[in-house]
Design an enzyme around this catalytic site. Structure first.
Site, short mmCIF file in Angstrom:
data_model
loop_
_atom_site.label_atom_id
_atom_site.label_comp_id
_atom_site.label_asym_id
_atom_site.label_seq_id
_atom_site.Cartn_x
_atom_site.Cartn_y
_atom_site.Cartn_z
N GLN A 99 0.81 -1.22 0.00
CA GLN A 99 0.00 0.00 0.00
C GLN A 99 0.85 1.27 0.00
O GLN A 99 2.05 1.23 0.26
CB GLN A 99 -0.95 0.00 1.20
N HIS A 100 0.19 2.39 -0.27
CA HIS A 100 0.71 3.75 -0.11
C HIS A 100 1.70 4.22 -1.15
O HIS A 100 1.92 5.43 -1.31
CB HIS A 100 1.37 3.92 1.27
N ASP B 195 -2.66 -5.13 0.32
CA ASP B 195 -2.29 -6.46 0.78
C ASP B 195 -3.02 -6.91 2.03
O ASP B 195 -3.41 -8.08 2.15
CB ASP B 195 -0.77 -6.57 0.98
#
Length: 494
Positions: free
Chosen positions: A95-96, A246
């Site tokens: 992520q991110h 995830d």
């Protein structure tokens, strides 16, 4: 009737691919929903770019994900005799991370990853603007950093994506995003389930034009591009499901799709997340207000100190893992009044970066007792996670009813027992260790088969090798030890 039975048989014989584009590598699984088994798997490893002169830097070229994902998928499908059975692919992603493309959809620079902290100043500034604490892991801070530190790159930017969005784009040629990953950007409205124009405007007035359109959890991204199908050895009729972050994909794999079910991951950091019917708003940012991949929410906490804490104790001895675990098991719950406050790296849950480790309650002879200290370390890390759960409850998250335990620490039977008894709920150990990839495959199966409720679908496929029940006779000892942990932590570091 015969035709309908034949159609059902064909549907049940289809296979689904899940691929997880992680920080250290890509993993792929092929799942057969008829037998409820992973029938093939593949993997590839890759590194990340760091620089000792820039200690916060952590980047990857998105092409590394494409090469790693290709390798993992090709290895997995190599052992599938009839590839025409493969119907859909789901993608899980770290992520991110910030991926920027130009007007021709070409990558402009390496992606700044979730663990890149160069945007710390921007995170603090946006936190003040938003009235909500966000860390440098959130994409919004990375966009603002890029705009200020590389204005020539930002001037060329026309598309802002997350890692799994980019892999979906490579597969299908379509730019889209979905809620579970978008909710980790810092500029997504989790209640309205749309991009937040006001939060994007605080970063840059053009950002709202650069983010991709959002699709729902039951939507199809598109079909494989013909050239990609050829590369992967698949047919062009293979579709791609929305995928997701995830943690959201792991939640699907272990059936954490209803209130009261949480996932704990015991790795270098400790992560706890669970399904919630209502969103959580923690202005201090301790609880991350994510969405899940079914249309609900996935509040998450992360502790900085997890498996390294007991490992640190063991490294100071000459004992193997099995030996020190057996020694620890010989001591009672609560460690005879000893508490190990495990903040060796500081802590973010609670937000005490200045904190350190502390041993409290020692009596004569205890400091030389490795089994006792090892158990105290296991308990201390567990109590940190339990404190996070209690904080979630204070924001209206339902009481915990069961835990799915994953990560390296889940291999330690004593630790599993400590978690079950400290939390007072059963702990289930999933059959499959690659839960993010499996969750993506299950989502692909649910979407392709047009399941009405993704949560109901994946729940039927969650498989566990064992379930550990809490020891009710130890409940009072663990409760007393946790209360000591809580009060001591606040007294020393709060």
């Amino acid at each position: 009737e015969r035709e309908r039975e034949l159609a059902v048989t064909m549907e049940m014989s289809l296979l689904y691919i899940g691929v997880d584009i992680g920080t250290q590598g890509a993993k792929a699984v092929v799942y057969d929903p008829r037998t409820k088994e992973v029938v093939a798997r593949g993997g590839a490893t890759y590194g990340l770019v760091t620089d000792p002169k820039r200690p916060g830097l952590a980047e990857q070229d998105p092409d590394v994900w494409i090469q790693g994902g290709k390798e993992a998928i090709k290895e997995a499908v190599a052992s599938v005799s009839d590839r025409k059975r493969i119907a859909c692919i789901g993608v899980s992603g770290q992520q991110h991370g910030l991926v920027v493309l130009d007007e021709n959809k070409r990558v402009l620079r390496r992606a700044k990853l979730w663990c890149d902290s160069e945007s710390n100043a921007e995170a603090k500034e946006l936190s003040s603007t938003y009235g909500l604490e966000i860390g440098p892991s959130f994409t919004a801070s990375k966009v603002l950093w890029l705009k200020r530190n590389e204005p020539e790159t930002w001037a060329k930017c026309k598309h802002v994506l997350l890692p799994h969005d980019y892999f979906n784009y490579w597969l299908t040629g379509r730019l889209v995003a979905e809620a579970s990953d978008a909710s980790g950007t810092g500029y997504y409205d989790i209640v309205e389930r749309c991009w937040s124009k006001s939060k994007m405007a605080a970063v840059d007035p053009n950002l709202c034009d650069y983010v991709p359109p959002l699709i729902g959890p039951n939507d199809i991204v598109g079909n494989l591009l013909s050239e990609v199908a050829d590369i992967l050895g698949l047919h062009q009729g293979v579709t791609v499901s929305p995928g997701g972050g995830d943690n959201a994909m792991s939640a699907l794999a272990v059936g954490a799709v209803s209130d009261g079910t949480a996932v704990i991951s015991l790795g270098t950091s400790g992560t706890l997340f669970g399904c919630s019917s209502r969103p959580v708003f923690d202005k201090e940012g301790i609880i991350c207000a994510f969405c899940d991949a079914t249309g609900k929410y996935l509040p998450l906490i992360c502790t900085l100190n997890c498996t390294e804490v007991p490992q640190d104790v063991r490294k100071g001895t000459e004992l193997g893992l099995d030996e020190i675990t057996a020694a620890a098991a010989s001591h009672p719950a609560g460690c005879e009044g000893v508490n190990y406050i495990p903040y060796l790296r500081g802590e973010r849950t609670p937000n005490w970066p200045h904190a350190s480790g502390a041993l409290v309650g020692l009596r004569q002879g205890m400091l030389g007792n490795p089994g006792l200290l090892y158990r105290a370390a296991l308990e201390g890390v567990t109590y940190s996670l339990l404190a996070g759960v209690n904080q979630m409850k204070s924001y209206g998250v339902s009481n915990l009813e069961n835990i799915r335990l994953v990560g390296g620490g889940a291999k330690n039977p004593l630790w599993v027992e400590i978690i079950a008894s400290s939390f007072g709920v059963p702990v289930s150990l999933p059959e499959e260790t690659e839960t993010a990839a499996l969750g993506a495959a299950l989502q692909a199966a649910a979407v392709q088969s047009k399941a009405k409720d993704i949560g109901d679908f994946v729940s039927e496929h969650a498989a566990f090798k064992s379930v550990v029940q809490p020891k009710r006779e130890d409940a009072a000892l663990y409760q007393a030890a946790f209360e000591r942990h809580d009060s001591l932590s606040k007294a020393i570091f709060g």
